[in-house]
Design an enzyme around this catalytic site. Structure first.
Site, PDB file in Angstrom:
ATOM      1  N   ASP A  11     -23.459  -2.413 -82.322  1.00  0.00           N
ATOM      2  CA  ASP A  11     -23.905  -3.274 -83.415  1.00  0.00           C
ATOM      3  C   ASP A  11     -25.182  -4.000 -83.005  1.00  0.00           C
ATOM      4  O   ASP A  11     -25.965  -3.479 -82.218  1.00  0.00           O
ATOM      5  CB  ASP A  11     -22.783  -4.258 -83.793  1.00  0.00           C
ATOM      6  CG  ASP A  11     -22.784  -4.588 -85.273  1.00  0.00           C
ATOM      7  OD1 ASP A  11     -23.691  -5.326 -85.711  1.00  0.00           O
ATOM      8  OD2 ASP A  11     -21.892  -4.118 -86.000  1.00  0.00           O
ATOM      9  N   HIS A  89     -24.567 -10.432 -87.185  1.00  0.00           N
ATOM     10  CA  HIS A  89     -23.744  -9.325 -87.677  1.00  0.00           C
ATOM     11  C   HIS A  89     -22.803  -8.806 -86.591  1.00  0.00           C
ATOM     12  O   HIS A  89     -21.579  -8.678 -86.802  1.00  0.00           O
ATOM     13  CB  HIS A  89     -24.646  -8.208 -88.202  1.00  0.00           C
ATOM     14  CG  HIS A  89     -23.933  -7.099 -88.902  1.00  0.00           C
ATOM     15  ND1 HIS A  89     -23.322  -6.066 -88.233  1.00  0.00           N
ATOM     16  CD2 HIS A  89     -23.749  -6.845 -90.226  1.00  0.00           C
ATOM     17  CE1 HIS A  89     -22.776  -5.220 -89.118  1.00  0.00           C
ATOM     18  NE2 HIS A  89     -23.039  -5.673 -90.336  1.00  0.00           N
ATOM     19  N   SER A 423     -18.895  -3.228 -93.335  1.00  0.00           N
ATOM     20  CA  SER A 423     -19.101  -3.670 -91.942  1.00  0.00           C
ATOM     21  C   SER A 423     -17.992  -4.607 -91.492  1.00  0.00           C
ATOM     22  O   SER A 423     -17.659  -4.669 -90.307  1.00  0.00           O
ATOM     23  CB  SER A 423     -20.443  -4.398 -91.803  1.00  0.00           C
ATOM     24  OG  SER A 423     -21.514  -3.509 -91.799  1.00  0.00           O
TER      25      SER A 423
END
Length: 645
Positions: A11, A89, A423
């Site tokens: 990620d 994220h 996600s």
């Protein structure tokens, strides 16, 4: 709860100081672990890593085409050239998969409770291959960096891979290194490492699902049985419930307006949310503004709030098709309603000379009457590469997920934020896969996928059918949520599993027509596809999808008993409309010597024209376990026909 299982996350990096990555109460790092924590810009691996965060690496050479990484301009493009996460994220994903217990967590005082990951005692290894680019306002991931990250994760000894990124349609072939997830995941699965990937956020349009290789566990996103109701009281004492993340003060009744003409000759009035800035300030000033939009993107809501704020307005109500992505507007009252409720408000405005309203702070509502739905944005099947492979495989909560983030996150609040997307649903499933790995360390990735798919919920916690949001809202089908919504407790004891290994995937590659040379490159072993070519329909998936049934077909499946030795299972068929389904044998008898049994499924269409997909199911039951696989059948009398009617 996943202790000694290592989840590799590919990620945008990690914020290691987050409480979610505390190693309090954890034992020593597993001795088999070969990974390291790299030290680079603002990231001292020797001090920030611990018994929870046991690995951290970064990969950037593919993105910058092998240039010197020190030339990256961090002024124009803020980032950390290290495993540290800039935009939050990767931190959010890692915490959702395996975050430690953090009591009294909330976001703007909403959703308060103890935050934890799906496998809160599992260990985390972060592989940063996605980088925030200011020019596009989001992260981007190079295929070369993704492949290198997955390769390192395999070498380091991760047990599960969680990858919350996807490439858009049109997809690359599964044997092409440009599809880094398919190629990288193949090698991970060959080593016994399940790979969980996001299905994409291009819904509700069909054929938009990505990460469709049959060796990948592909995840869709649903809402939860939790919402954030925000009350709007109109001057006629009617109360309407919108959705928002607003935690400002109670509002007194104030003017309410929907901008519409006529005005002065040089003035523009518009109730379209994207055009609010064109309205004269005198119309908006000190009022709550109602607007309508065709967009479901939360950015429209934020921009509308900004435009009203800049015109000295007091709040904005956005009427839209339900999208279920919420974000705050920096303390400014901004909330969403659907077109029906928006029209109710509009009719009230038009019914009185001095319309007024007040907006109350958002509350958290858990349980009834809130129902689970497939999110509008969640990409839908069937697969655009091989429609006979059901994708997505499974769905999990991915809307307004509360988890740790980076302080650079626009929506940061005391270490946490709420995010939405596949996600977010992907690490939910990755955490459950880690739990299953700890319970059943010798199960293959295919067996784990089967356990998850065949035990999934097809109704929400209240027993109601699950709907799929979009336009129009409809009952969810396998192309929306695969087998259903993941049910971790049931998945631990599935009874039977549909198992597969590398040889099965090679037969799949042969069945769909990839060349011997391309398959050889992927599997790194000389491969020659024999004749006759195997049928893609016989791949031992926990689903049956027939995209082109002209008359009839017979399909083979094999199940492995992972439950009680002397189990006896009977077949229960819910046939798709207009389709006859017969299973032979209809009873499976297992014993100490017989752990695997095969059966045949004969599918016959009664339709005389090309149809859309009809859905049903095949269940094997021993009165304790119900092992359910979805059936999806499309009649195609005329093959490869595009029907635009």
């Amino acid at each position: 709860m996943g202790d000694k299982v290592i989840i590799g996350v590919v990620d945008s990096g990690i914020w290691p100081e987050s409480e979610s990555f505390s190693d309090k109460g954890l034992g020593p790092i597993p001795k088999r672990w070969k990974g390291t924590c790299e030290s680079k810009q603002s990231f001292n691996g020797s001090t920030v890593c611990n018994r929870k965060l046991i690995g951290a690496k970064y990969f950037i050479s593919g993105l910058i085409n092998g240039a010197d990484e020190s030339n990256w301009n961090t002024t124009e493009n803020p980032e950390y050239i290290s495993p540290r996460d800039f935009n939050g994220h990767g931190t959010h994903v890692a915490a959702t998969a395996a975050g430690s217990f953090v009591p009294d967590a909330s976001y703007l005082a909403l959703g308060r409770g103890t935050a934890r990951g799906g496998a809160p005692r599992a260990r985390i290894a972060m592989y940063k291959a996605c980088w925030h680019l200011a020019s596009i306002g989001t992260a981007t991931c190079s295929a070369a960096d993704m492949l290198k990250a997955i390769d390192e994760a395999i070498h380091d000894g991760v047990d599960v891979l969680s990858i919350s990124t996807s490439f858009p349609i049109p997809l690359f072939p599964e044997v092409d290194a440009q599809d880094a997830m398919a190629v990288g995941a193949f090698h991970a699965v060959a080593k016994g490492i399940p790979v969980v990937c996001s299905g994409g956020n291009a819904g509700p349009a069909s054929q938009t699902v990505t990460n469709t290789a049959p060796w990948i566990i592909t995840v869709a996103a649903t809402t939860q049985d939790r919402s954030f109701p925000t009350l709007i009281t109109l001057g006629n004492n009617i109360t309407i419930v919108g959705q928002a993340l607003y935690q400002g003060p109670d509002m007194d009744f104030t003017g309410l307006v929907y901008p519409e003409g006529p005005g002065a000759s040089n003035e523009t009035f518009s109730g379209v949310c994207e055009d609010l800035a064109k309205n004269p300030a005198r119309i908006i000033k000190e009022k709550i503004v109602l607007c309508f939009t065709k967009s479901t993107d939360y950015g429209t809501l934020i921009q509308a709030a900004s435009d009203v704020f800049n015109l000295d307005g007091y709040g904005v109500i956005v009427a839209r098709n339900p999208g279920y992505q919420l974000n705050p507007c920096d303390g400014f009252p901004c909330l969403a309603v659907d077109y029906e409720l928006g029209t109710d408000i509009l009719f009230y405005i038009r019914s009185t000379r001095s319309p007024v309203a007040k907006i109350q702070p958002t509350r958290t509502l858990v349980g009834l009457p809130v129902a689970t739905k497939v999110a509008t944005f969640s990409s839908r099947g069937p697969s655009s590469i091989t429609p006979a492979i059901l994708k997505p495989d499974i769905a999990a909560p991915g809307v307004n997920i509360l988890a740790a983030t980076s302080p650079n996150d626009t929506f940061y609040d005391r270490g946490f934020s709420m995010k939405s997307g596949t996600s977010m649903s992907t690490p939910v499933v990755a955490g459950i896969v880690a739990l299953l790995k700890s319970l059943h360390p010798h199960w293959s990735p295919a067996a784990i996928r089967s356990a998850i798919v065949t035990t999934a919920w097809r109704t929400d916690p209240s027993g109601e059918p699950i709907f799929a949001d979009g336009s129009n809202r409809k009952l969810a089908d396998p192309f929306d949520y695969g087998g259903g919504v993941v049910n971790s407790e049931k998945a631990a004891k599935p009874g039977l599993v549909y198992d597969m290994g590398v040889n099965d995937y090679v037969l799949y590659l042969c069945s769909v027509g990839y060349t011997d040379s391309s398959i050889t490159r992927l599997v790194r072993k000389k491969t020659v596809c024999g004749n006759p070519k195997p049928s893609v329909l016989d791949l031992n998936l926990p689903s049956i999808t027939i995209p082109n049934l002209a008359k009839e077909v017979t399909i083979t499946r094999t199940v492995t008993n992972v439950g009680t030795v002397g189990s006896v299972y009977k077949a229960v068929i819910e046939a798709p409309m207009g389709v006859n389904v017969t299973v032979t044998p209809s009873t499976l008898v297992f014993n100490a010597k017989t752990r695997k049994l095969s059966f045949k499924v004969r599918v016959l269409t009664n339709h005389r024209v090309n149809t859309g997909y009809y859905f049903g199911s095949l269940t094997w039951t021993d009165s304790v376990h119900n092992v359910v696989i979805p059936l999806s059948v499309r009649t195609q009398i005329l093959q490869r026909y595009y029907d635009e009617n």
